[in-house]
Design a protein around this motif. Structure first.
Motif, mmCIF file in Angstrom:
data_model
loop_
_atom_site.group_PDB
_atom_site.id
_atom_site.type_symbol
_atom_site.label_atom_id
_atom_site.label_comp_id
_atom_site.label_asym_id
_atom_site.label_seq_id
_atom_site.Cartn_x
_atom_site.Cartn_y
_atom_site.Cartn_z
ATOM 1 N N SER A 4 -6.167 5.231 -1.812
ATOM 2 C CA SER A 4 -5.101 5.672 -1.071
ATOM 3 C C SER A 4 -5.326 5.137 0.326
ATOM 4 O O SER A 4 -6.426 4.877 0.768
ATOM 5 N N ARG A 32 1.231 9.763 1.136
ATOM 6 C CA ARG A 32 1.335 11.244 0.197
ATOM 7 C C ARG A 32 2.518 10.773 -0.788
ATOM 8 O O ARG A 32 3.600 10.530 -0.562
ATOM 9 N N GLU A 33 2.055 11.007 -2.022
ATOM 10 C CA GLU A 33 3.007 10.965 -3.340
ATOM 11 C C GLU A 33 4.012 9.942 -3.199
ATOM 12 O O GLU A 33 5.239 10.030 -3.332
ATOM 13 N N THR A 53 7.640 3.118 1.029
ATOM 14 C CA THR A 53 7.434 3.610 -0.263
ATOM 15 C C THR A 53 6.069 2.658 -0.734
ATOM 16 O O THR A 53 5.919 1.668 -0.428
#
Length: 113
Positions: A4, A32-33, A53
């Motif tokens: 991440s 996040r996600e 994204t």
């Protein structure tokens, strides 16, 4: 997939043209996600933001920045996340301005702790 980007600080490995991102610029990433965003500043950049994204190891985002001379500009970037042998993260980037002429490539790497 590389780790991440959340909480990482990255910096360019080389300077771009004057008035742009350079080796003194620091990017503070959040993730996040499948969503990414970052704030950046330093060198000729007074304040910048990116948002986009992440799918696998590919980031797709838009950026906007304000330089110290008061110029604003924006563009689009696609980056590939690469893990370095020492465990740090590198982003290999292909970018293009949308508010002005110009495009290119750059590399940013996680700063040493």
């Amino acid at each position: 997939m590389a780790r991440s980007l959340d909480g990482l600080v990255l910096s360019p490995v080389a300077d771009q043209t004057p008035g742009q991102v350079g080796t003194r610029t620091r990017f503070s990433y959040h993730e996040r996600e499948g969503r990414i965003w970052a704030e950046y500043a330093g060198g000729d950049v007074e304040r910048g933001h990116l948002v986009g994204t992440r799918e696998g190891d590919v980031l797709d985002f838009r950026y906007v920045q304000l330089t110290r001379d008061g110029t604003t500009s924006s563009g689009h970037c696609v980056s590939t996340v690469v893990g370095l042998p020492d465990g740090r993260v590198r982003l290999e980037e292909r970018w293009a301005w949308e508010s002005q002429e110009g495009s290119g490539t750059s590399v940013v790497e996680e700063t040493h702790s």
